[in-house]
Design a protein around this motif. Structure first.
Motif, PDB file in Angstrom:
ATOM      1  N   PRO A 212     -22.622 -33.093  42.192  1.00  0.00           N
ATOM      2  CA  PRO A 212     -21.694 -32.550  43.190  1.00  0.00           C
ATOM      3  C   PRO A 212     -21.323 -33.595  44.240  1.00  0.00           C
ATOM      4  CG  PRO A 212     -23.918 -31.739  43.586  1.00  0.00           C
ATOM      5  CD  PRO A 212     -23.974 -32.504  42.306  1.00  0.00           C
ATOM      6  N   GLN A 213     -20.475 -34.517  43.842  1.00  0.00           N
ATOM      7  CA  GLN A 213     -20.059 -35.619  44.701  1.00  0.00           C
ATOM      8  C   GLN A 213     -18.575 -35.899  44.480  1.00  0.00           C
ATOM      9  OE1 GLN A 213     -22.546 -38.832  43.427  1.00  0.00           O
ATOM     10  NE2 GLN A 213     -24.435 -37.915  44.216  1.00  0.00           N
ATOM     11  N   VAL A 214     -17.907 -36.413  45.503  1.00  0.00           N
ATOM     12  CA  VAL A 214     -16.488 -36.750  45.389  1.00  0.00           C
ATOM     13  C   VAL A 214     -16.268 -37.794  44.298  1.00  0.00           C
ATOM     14  CG1 VAL A 214     -14.537 -37.818  46.581  1.00  0.00           C
ATOM     15  CG2 VAL A 214     -15.954 -36.131  47.774  1.00  0.00           C
ATOM     16  N   GLN A 215     -17.131 -38.796  44.233  1.00  0.00           N
ATOM     17  CA  GLN A 215     -16.979 -39.852  43.233  1.00  0.00           C
ATOM     18  C   GLN A 215     -17.041 -39.294  41.811  1.00  0.00           C
ATOM     19  OE1 GLN A 215     -16.031 -42.920  43.799  1.00  0.00           O
ATOM     20  NE2 GLN A 215     -16.000 -43.325  41.600  1.00  0.00           N
ATOM     21  N   ALA A 216     -17.843 -38.250  41.615  1.00  0.00           N
ATOM     22  CA  ALA A 216     -17.904 -37.624  40.293  1.00  0.00           C
ATOM     23  C   ALA A 216     -16.552 -37.016  39.934  1.00  0.00           C
ATOM     24  CB  ALA A 216     -18.987 -36.557  40.269  1.00  0.00           C
ATOM     25  N   GLY A 217     -15.856 -36.468  40.915  1.00  0.00           N
ATOM     26  CA  GLY A 217     -14.522 -35.928  40.676  1.00  0.00           C
ATOM     27  C   GLY A 217     -13.522 -37.003  40.316  1.00  0.00           C
ATOM     28  N   VAL A 218     -13.679 -38.171  40.909  1.00  0.00           N
ATOM     29  CA  VAL A 218     -12.813 -39.306  40.567  1.00  0.00           C
ATOM     30  C   VAL A 218     -12.998 -39.675  39.097  1.00  0.00           C
ATOM     31  CG1 VAL A 218     -12.361 -41.753  41.010  1.00  0.00           C
ATOM     32  CG2 VAL A 218     -12.763 -40.180  42.929  1.00  0.00           C
ATOM     33  N   ARG A 219     -14.247 -39.738  38.646  1.00  0.00           N
ATOM     34  CA  ARG A 219     -14.519 -40.053  37.238  1.00  0.00           C
ATOM     35  C   ARG A 219     -13.973 -38.961  36.322  1.00  0.00           C
ATOM     36  NH1 ARG A 219     -19.122 -39.662  35.527  1.00  0.00           N
ATOM     37  NH2 ARG A 219     -20.322 -38.815  37.275  1.00  0.00           N
ATOM     38  N   ALA A 220     -14.124 -37.708  36.755  1.00  0.00           N
ATOM     39  CA  ALA A 220     -13.642 -36.594  35.945  1.00  0.00           C
ATOM     40  C   ALA A 220     -12.128 -36.659  35.776  1.00  0.00           C
ATOM     41  CB  ALA A 220     -14.048 -35.274  36.586  1.00  0.00           C
ATOM     42  N   ALA A 221     -11.418 -37.044  36.825  1.00  0.00           N
ATOM     43  CA  ALA A 221      -9.959 -37.127  36.750  1.00  0.00           C
ATOM     44  C   ALA A 221      -9.516 -38.132  35.695  1.00  0.00           C
ATOM     45  CB  ALA A 221      -9.391 -37.500  38.115  1.00  0.00           C
ATOM     46  N   ASP A 222     -10.245 -39.223  35.578  1.00  0.00           N
ATOM     47  CA  ASP A 222      -9.911 -40.213  34.550  1.00  0.00           C
ATOM     48  C   ASP A 222     -10.112 -39.638  33.152  1.00  0.00           C
ATOM     49  OD1 ASP A 222      -9.214 -42.111  36.425  1.00  0.00           O
ATOM     50  OD2 ASP A 222     -11.196 -43.058  36.462  1.00  0.00           O
ATOM     51  N   LEU A 223     -11.137 -38.804  32.981  1.00  0.00           N
ATOM     52  CA  LEU A 223     -11.375 -38.177  31.677  1.00  0.00           C
ATOM     53  C   LEU A 223     -10.275 -37.170  31.335  1.00  0.00           C
ATOM     54  CD1 LEU A 223     -15.239 -37.506  31.918  1.00  0.00           C
ATOM     55  CD2 LEU A 223     -14.093 -39.359  30.693  1.00  0.00           C
ATOM     56  N   LEU A 224      -9.714 -36.550  32.344  1.00  0.00           N
ATOM     57  CA  LEU A 224      -8.685 -35.537  32.127  1.00  0.00           C
ATOM     58  C   LEU A 224      -7.332 -36.145  31.771  1.00  0.00           C
ATOM     59  CD1 LEU A 224      -9.532 -33.230  35.174  1.00  0.00           C
ATOM     60  CD2 LEU A 224      -9.787 -32.600  32.775  1.00  0.00           C
ATOM     61  N   HIS A 225      -7.139 -37.405  32.115  1.00  0.00           N
ATOM     62  CA  HIS A 225      -5.840 -38.055  31.938  1.00  0.00           C
ATOM     63  C   HIS A 225      -5.430 -38.049  30.463  1.00  0.00           C
ATOM     64  CE1 HIS A 225      -2.481 -40.572  32.981  1.00  0.00           C
ATOM     65  NE2 HIS A 225      -2.821 -41.452  32.045  1.00  0.00           N
ATOM     66  N   GLY A 226      -4.239 -37.539  30.191  1.00  0.00           N
ATOM     67  CA  GLY A 226      -3.706 -37.560  28.832  1.00  0.00           C
ATOM     68  C   GLY A 226      -4.201 -36.446  27.930  1.00  0.00           C
ATOM     69  N   THR A 227      -4.938 -35.463  28.464  1.00  0.00           N
ATOM     70  CA  THR A 227      -5.483 -34.386  27.622  1.00  0.00           C
ATOM     71  C   THR A 227      -4.538 -33.200  27.498  1.00  0.00           C
ATOM     72  OG1 THR A 227      -6.599 -33.356  29.510  1.00  0.00           O
ATOM     73  CG2 THR A 227      -7.850 -35.016  28.251  1.00  0.00           C
ATOM     74  N   GLY A 228      -3.496 -33.159  28.322  1.00  0.00           N
ATOM     75  CA  GLY A 228      -2.589 -32.027  28.294  1.00  0.00           C
ATOM     76  C   GLY A 228      -3.068 -30.840  29.096  1.00  0.00           C
ATOM     77  N   ILE A 229      -4.166 -31.011  29.808  1.00  0.00           N
ATOM     78  CA  ILE A 229      -4.694 -29.939  30.658  1.00  0.00           C
ATOM     79  C   ILE A 229      -3.844 -29.833  31.923  1.00  0.00           C
ATOM     80  CG2 ILE A 229      -6.646 -29.342  32.158  1.00  0.00           C
ATOM     81  CD1 ILE A 229      -8.447 -30.446  29.893  1.00  0.00           C
ATOM     82  N   THR A 230      -3.461 -28.610  32.276  1.00  0.00           N
ATOM     83  CA  THR A 230      -2.615 -28.418  33.451  1.00  0.00           C
ATOM     84  C   THR A 230      -3.341 -27.780  34.629  1.00  0.00           C
ATOM     85  OG1 THR A 230      -1.866 -26.240  32.673  1.00  0.00           O
ATOM     86  CG2 THR A 230      -0.578 -28.180  31.981  1.00  0.00           C
ATOM     87  N   ALA A 231      -4.572 -27.308  34.413  1.00  0.00           N
ATOM     88  CA  ALA A 231      -5.322 -26.676  35.497  1.00  0.00           C
ATOM     89  C   ALA A 231      -6.802 -27.019  35.371  1.00  0.00           C
ATOM     90  CB  ALA A 231      -5.132 -25.164  35.487  1.00  0.00           C
ATOM     91  N   VAL A 232      -7.451 -27.155  36.511  1.00  0.00           N
ATOM     92  CA  VAL A 232      -8.854 -27.567  36.552  1.00  0.00           C
ATOM     93  C   VAL A 232      -9.627 -26.645  37.488  1.00  0.00           C
ATOM     94  CG1 VAL A 232     -10.454 -29.414  37.167  1.00  0.00           C
ATOM     95  CG2 VAL A 232      -8.231 -29.980  36.161  1.00  0.00           C
ATOM     96  N   ILE A 233     -10.785 -26.192  37.029  1.00  0.00           N
ATOM     97  CA  ILE A 233     -11.738 -25.489  37.897  1.00  0.00           C
ATOM     98  C   ILE A 233     -12.976 -26.366  37.978  1.00  0.00           C
ATOM     99  CG2 ILE A 233     -13.148 -23.435  38.246  1.00  0.00           C
ATOM    100  CD1 ILE A 233     -11.126 -21.867  36.587  1.00  0.00           C
ATOM    101  N   ALA A 234     -13.307 -26.819  39.172  1.00  0.00           N
ATOM    102  CA  ALA A 234     -14.444 -27.725  39.357  1.00  0.00           C
ATOM    103  C   ALA A 234     -15.676 -26.958  39.805  1.00  0.00           C
ATOM    104  CB  ALA A 234     -14.106 -28.805  40.379  1.00  0.00           C
ATOM    105  N   TYR A 235     -16.836 -27.509  39.504  1.00  0.00           N
ATOM    106  CA  TYR A 235     -18.114 -26.885  39.868  1.00  0.00           C
ATOM    107  C   TYR A 235     -18.226 -26.639  41.367  1.00  0.00           C
ATOM    108  CZ  TYR A 235     -23.103 -26.804  41.066  1.00  0.00           C
ATOM    109  OH  TYR A 235     -24.321 -26.493  41.606  1.00  0.00           O
TER     110      TYR A 235
END
Length: 329
Positions: A212-235
């Motif tokens: 549960p850290q901001v930096q973890a969200g930054v890494r997650a955003a890179d994983l989401l790039h190009g997946t076609g996902i349009t919505a995200v629910i974060a922990y």
């Protein structure tokens, strides 16, 4: 000036006066006002140390949290301190820094110095949590422990509302960014969001686990790039804010190109840009309820053969600027 002097002035027993001053909810409003007025006029000041010694208590409650810097925990801590102050009790606080291996040792040490423990979101496996419960009077917050009093703030309502909100906006492919693998609340959130997506015929894709850290969200955003996902629910909100920051750096418009939902409804959610849609978790109410449950245990309000008390608090979605209609084309 002694308690007996106040009792004689009021024409009441010393025990009634003691209750009126130390636990005023247990006497009538008229008696409470009468005793407190007499105490003020006579200059009586309760001696907490003497009273605690006479009852065989320390007058101190132990509170253990995983990470005091996480915005989820300060409202709980503040509520516990405020409730204890109203009961003339002190609070001893410990932070395990998200190291689950430290929880049992910290609880063992603290249990020797306090009347009871409040464990918030413990990360330990069930066996160790059971050992903590066996140390003495203990209330668990955000973790269901069948043999101990618990306060649960993981109602599936908030998760269902989040999924309904996103699907109503046209989102059909939703990501869940999982929290720590050892987190009980993460398991509850995963289950709730999966069930809601199945009900709404939406595809759910999971990434993580993440701390549960901001930096973890930054890494997650890179994983989401190009997946076609349009919505995200974060922990939690911290991960969600990291996602928003990184996606904005990539030129994506939050609430337009991608929608983001956090969990906790922390103060940060209302000051982010755009403001963060988040699931409100009643942390302050949980802290207050935990103190009341622990005091009931200490005062033997609950019989030993009664089932462990369980308080369940509801969550709900707070809609802000980070969510919008699914992009077309």
């Amino acid at each position: 000036m002694t308690l007996t002097d106040v009792a004689q002035r009021c024409g009441l027993s010393a025990s009634t006066v003691s209750r009126a001053l130390s636990d005023p909810d247990k006497v009538s409003a008229a008696t409470r006002e009468r005793v407190q007025r007499a105490a003020r006029e006579m200059g009586y000041i309760p001696n907490r140390v003497a009273r605690s010694l006479s009852m065989g208590r320390t007058g101190t409650i132990g509170l253990i949290v995983p990470d005091i810097a996480n915005p989820f925990f300060p409202p709980i801590i503040k509520a516990v301190q405020q409730r204890c102050a109203g009961k003339d009790l002190s609070v001893l606080l410990a932070d395990t820094n998200e190291h689950s291996a430290d929880e049992l040792d910290r609880a063992r040490t603290m249990s020797k110095q306090v009347d009871g423990l409040i464990m918030v979101s413990p990360r330990s496996p069930d066996r160790r949590v059971g050992e903590i419960a066996a140390l003495g009077p203990t209330v668990f917050v955000n973790r269901h422990v069948p043999e101990a009093p618990s306060v649960l703030i993981e109602s599936p309502d908030g998760m269902r509302q989040a999924v309904e909100h996103l699907t109503a906006l046209g989102h059909r492919r939703i990501a869940y960014l999982a929290g720590p693998r050892r987190s009980w609340s993460n398991q509850q959130r995963r289950t709730a969001v999966a069930a809601a997506c199945a009900e709404r015929d939406a595809e759910l894709v999971e990434f993580g686990p993440f701390e549960p850290q901001v930096q973890a969200g930054v890494r997650a955003a890179d994983l989401l790039h190009g997946t076609g996902i349009t919505a995200v629910i974060a922990y939690d909100d911290l991960i969600a804010l990291g996602v928003m920051a990184r996606m904005s750096e990539r030129g994506l418009r939050i609430g337009v190109d991608v929608s983001v939902v956090g969990i906790d409804d922390s103060p940060l959610s209302g000051v982010a840009y755009p403001t963060l849609t988040s699931i409100h978790v009643p942390c302050a109410e949980a802290g207050t309820a935990a103190v009341d449950l622990l005091l009931d245990v200490l005062d033997e309000v609950t019989a030993e053969d009664d089932p462990a008390p369980l308080v369940e608090l509801e969550t709900h979605l707070v809609i802000r600027g980070s969510t919008g209609s699914a992009p077309t084309g």
